[in-house]
Design an enzyme around this catalytic site. Structure first.
Site, PDB file in Angstrom:
ATOM      1  N   PRO A 424     -28.606  64.443   7.279  1.00  0.00           N
ATOM      2  CA  PRO A 424     -28.805  65.898   7.549  1.00  0.00           C
ATOM      3  C   PRO A 424     -28.267  65.545   8.597  1.00  0.00           C
ATOM      4  O   PRO A 424     -28.134  65.371   9.186  1.00  0.00           O
ATOM      5  CB  PRO A 424     -30.384  66.156   8.342  1.00  0.00           C
ATOM      6  N   CYS A 426     -26.265  68.983  10.924  1.00  0.00           N
ATOM      7  CA  CYS A 426     -26.025  70.170  11.135  1.00  0.00           C
ATOM      8  C   CYS A 426     -25.044  71.031  11.099  1.00  0.00           C
ATOM      9  O   CYS A 426     -23.645  69.155  11.191  1.00  0.00           O
ATOM     10  CB  CYS A 426     -26.862  70.374  12.388  1.00  0.00           C
ATOM     11  N   GLN A 501     -34.511  69.450   4.343  1.00  0.00           N
ATOM     12  CA  GLN A 501     -34.951  69.169   6.142  1.00  0.00           C
ATOM     13  C   GLN A 501     -35.587  70.664   6.272  1.00  0.00           C
ATOM     14  O   GLN A 501     -34.453  71.337   6.847  1.00  0.00           O
ATOM     15  CB  GLN A 501     -34.133  68.270   7.054  1.00  0.00           C
ATOM     16  N   TYR A 583     -37.343  68.822  19.264  1.00  0.00           N
ATOM     17  CA  TYR A 583     -37.606  69.893  19.093  1.00  0.00           C
ATOM     18  C   TYR A 583     -39.311  70.754  18.440  1.00  0.00           C
ATOM     19  O   TYR A 583     -40.169  69.504  18.540  1.00  0.00           O
ATOM     20  CB  TYR A 583     -36.782  69.972  17.221  1.00  0.00           C
ATOM     21  N   ARG A 631     -39.141  63.320  10.149  1.00  0.00           N
ATOM     22  CA  ARG A 631     -38.728  62.357  10.573  1.00  0.00           C
ATOM     23  C   ARG A 631     -39.017  62.633  12.108  1.00  0.00           C
ATOM     24  O   ARG A 631     -39.971  63.684  12.841  1.00  0.00           O
ATOM     25  CB  ARG A 631     -37.126  63.070  10.944  1.00  0.00           C
TER      26      ARG A 631
END
Length: 770
Positions: A424, A426, A501, A583, A631
């Site tokens: 993934p 961004c 994701q 996060y 993840r």
């Protein structure tokens, strides 16, 4: 120049010889605490590459040493009743006593003064020297005398080992792994003379204590091990020489010099004996220091240049040694492996020897490894790419051993065509969460590029969950429609699977784009942030997030479930929940970002409570036949943060809640992290989880070559390999890997002409230009 070498081991002797030959006018003195004939240990071992370096640096020294070398090419692994041999490795052994004798003779002939049985307790006697070289070993007195100028860390490793000799001449670099009532014993054995071999025995501390070796004398140690390894020794005795059970000390220093004093060899650094000898490193240091002194105008400049040139090489070797010693510390973890995979894992344990290295050294052995991996993949999936089923778009008439990276892999009802994952990444080009043509080209081209699984970027579950205003979302029906367009293209035109994701930025939200100011808060237009605890990302400039209430948690869990249902309706093959990189969900997991005192803080079980609630909310709406991934950040790279043992515990909880595979990343939890970067630096975390938890893993982090992927998969360190920057640089990375491996990966119909095309690459995939 007046030079004093403190320490008359191989490193100090070699440096003295090299400097005297560089300029006979140098006045060089060696000061050694022991007698000329004193030596501890038995043999030293050099690779062929090391001997070639010695030959280049000093052909006379090479000729003197080469007369006494015992050479072999094979590595033999004895495990679970099988003996597996791999050839083409190229090593030479030599008696340490003979090595010192030869080098003393050469140093004396060159005009070096040698003083023995001289203890150094102060630097006062050598103040008139232009250069002092501290080559007095890992217990360096010189380093202790310089403790205010040179910072030293010594990490004692947990395993116990004892250095012995034997009269049995082993014909190869030999490893034994043997269980008894006390535990697993490891043996590293190699020949160093026609009738002598080194015999190193290693075990865990509980085995060492259970067997009584913690109380044994040298003679008792030898007698016990002679009985234990009677069959392996074939009647030959073990020989002692200060054979005391020890723990290996990994020594690191900074800097390697002070004023006119330079550290050399074990005085400056150590690397575990399983990747090579300290003698080799000391001799390479000697060459590096000699070259710097010859090239630079003064001693100060030379010492700076010496460290600048040698430190990256030494630190690279220390990273390899760390991986190697951890393999031997954790060998029990690998004892369920088939002997052929166990041997491959051992040979590639340092992450320096790759699948392709073994293709060059021992293609017969590598073919047996690849055949085993292909059989296991067929058993695990029920399909064989060599037969062309069920991968219609990959069908080929060629019949050959499939490289490990191109074997299939099953997760629930999903069978991936190969082990390559597009990470993934961004993109920061969405508008109000809606993706567009950029994402179609970005993901579609990489799916056409041959990867088995293409992962969409972290996609946020609500407007306030975004990292930035330009992040992709999955919280409106139009978001699902835009994603479905991409999913349909991937499924229609390529054999790749595609995964979604889902994430929530938490305290790392409302920031600028990565290429503008990574993690920096928006100058305006931000939104309120939430997190496990009211701790800002940057203490001096990031907004303080609100500590989440139970109502907030219910809302966020609902957002994740809604997004998961939309991803399901869009047709995604796999769903991944982002619980890493600081996060929102990661902020609950890590103790450095979760200081709550309620049932969602404190112990790891409590800290995992909300992330697991979110996972379950997604699992409840996600199709049973489709897999789910998570993840995680295996380590935080800060004191008091998450560590490898915590990552194992997290993975166990996830597995118990129906997680199919863990995507094992690391760090990015706090801005003051101190990561230990290096090639494949995160792969050991995936390896550990895979074997200790017994669940599938995805390895990430500095995986940049098909050699790395083949090695990781064949050794069983992970089941899939995720690559980010490699796929940005080359969307067709997997197809190019297939071409370079000679593996027939058919192209789509419109591109069929490429199959008759021979490209001329202007660069190699190693990064070196032609």
């Amino acid at each position: 120049m007046r030079i004093v070498c403190i320490g008359g081991g191989p490193g100090g002797l070699y440096f003295a010889m090299l400097m005297k030959k560089a300029d006979p006018r140098h006045e060089i003195r060696i000061v050694e605490r022991n007698r000329p004939d004193d030596t501890f240990g038995f043999g030293v071992v050099f690779s062929d590459a090391t001997m070639a370096g010695i030959a280049d640096a000093d052909s006379e020294a090479y000729r003197g040493l080469s007369q006494h070398l015992v050479h072999w090419d094979d590595i033999e692994v004895n495990y679970r009743g099988e003996r597996i041999t791999s050839t083409g490795h190229g090593f030479s052994g030599m008696s340490r006593h003979t090595l010192l004798h030869v080098m003393q003779q050469q140093a004396c002939a060159a005009g070096v003064e040698m003083l023995f049985e001289r203890e150094v307790s102060s630097l006062d006697a050598y103040r008139d020297a232009d250069l002092i070289v501290a080559a007095d070993g890992s217990n360096s007195t010189m380093r202790r005398l310089l403790e205010e100028q040179i910072r030293t860390t010594v990490e004692l490793r947990p395993n116990r080992f004892v250095w012995l000799g034997t009269t049995r001449p082993f014909p190869a670099f030999t490893f034994y792994f043997k269980n008894d009532d006390h535990g697993l014993w490891r043996v590293h054995a190699y020949q160093y003379a026609p009738d002598r071999s080194t015999f190193i025995v290693e075990c865990r501390e509980d085995t060492w204590k259970s067997s009584g070796m913690d109380r044994a004398t040298e003679d008792q140690t030898a007698a016990f091990l002679e009985r234990l390894f009677a069959d392996e020794l074939e009647g030959h005795p073990l020989i002692t020489n200060r054979s005391i059970w020890r723990q290996f000390p990994t020594v690191r220093t900074e800097p390697w010099w002070s004023d006119n004093i330079a550290l050399l060899g074990d005085a400056a650094h150590t690397a575990h004996f399983s990747v090579g000898s300290g003698t080799r490193m000391a001799m390479e240091d000697a060459v590096g220091l000699r070259d710097a002194l010859v090239d630079e105008p003064d001693v100060a400049s030379a010492l700076r240049a010496y460290e600048a040139r040698r430190r990256p090489q030494v630190e690279s070797l220390q990273r390899a040694a760390q991986a190697s010693l951890q393999w031997f510390e954790d060998t029990e973890r690998y004892t369920s492996l088939d002997p052929i995979q166990f041997t491959f894992s051992l040979l590639t344990r340092s992450l320096r020897i790759t699948h392709e290295d073994l293709r060059a050294r021992d293609p017969k052995f590598l073919a047996s490894v690849d055949e085993w991996v292909a059989r296991e993949a067929e058993r695990q999936t029920g399909f064989s790419p060599a037969r062309g089923e069920p991968f219609d778009k990959l069908r080929t008439s060629a019949v050959r051993v499939t490289p490990p990276m191109f074997t299939p892999f099953r997760l629930r009802g999903l069978v991936l065509a190969n082990r390559v994952v597009v990470s993934p990444m961004c993109q920061y080009v969405a508008e109000e969460g809606s993706i567009g043509d950029w994402h179609l080209v970005h993901l579609g081209s990489r799916a056409m590029g041959g990867a088995g699984l293409v992962m969409a970027e972290m996609t946020d579950v609500s407007p306030d969950a975004r990292i930035s205003p330009w992040c992709a979302g999955m919280y409106r029906p139009e978001h699902m429609a835009a994603w479905k367009r991409i999913v349909d293209f991937v499924h229609r035109e390529t054999p790749a699977a595609i995964g979604m994701q889902l994430g929530h930025a938490g305290r790392k939200g409302a920031t600028q784009r990565m290429w503008e100011a990574d993690n920096e808060p928006l100058p305006d237009g931000g939104w309120p942030l939430v997190s496990a605890s009211p701790i800002p990302y940057f203490p001096d400039r990031s907004p303080v997030p609100r500590e989440m209430t139970r109502a907030d948690m219910d809302c966020v869990a609902g957002d994740f479930a809604r997004a998961a249902a939309l991803a399901r309706d869009a047709g995604f093959d796999l769903l991944e929940i982002h619980m890493a990189h600081g996060y929102l969900l990661a902020s609950f997991i890590s103790p450095v970002t979760n200081t709550r005192t309620d049932e969602y803080g404190g112990t790891l079980d409590n800290r995992m409570r909300f992330p697991l609630e979110v996972f379950e909310s997604c699992r409840s709406v996600w199709s049973d036949e489709r897999p789910m991934s998570v993840r995680i950040s295996a380590v935080d790279w800060v004191p008091g943060g998450m560590g490898p043992d915590d990552a194992v515990a997290v993975a166990r909880m996830l597995k118990a809640h129906g997680c199919d595979i863990v995507d094992v990343s690391a760090g990015q939890t706090v801005p003051d992290q101190r990561p230990v970067y290096g090639r494949l630096f995160q792969t050991p975390f995936a390896d550990r989880i895979r074997h200790q938890v017994g669940m599938a893993t995805i390895a990430v982090g500095n995986i940049s070559s098909y050699m790395d992927v083949n090695t990781i998969i064949a050794a069983g360190r992970a089941d899939l390999c995720a690559i980010a920057r490699g796929h940005i640089f080359d969307p067709y990375w997997t197809r190019h890997a297939a071409w370079m491996l000679g593996y027939p990966l058919p192209w789509p119909g419109p591109y069929k002409s490429v199959e008759r095309y021979t490209p001329r690459f202007e660069f190699r995939f190693t990064g070196e230009k032609t």
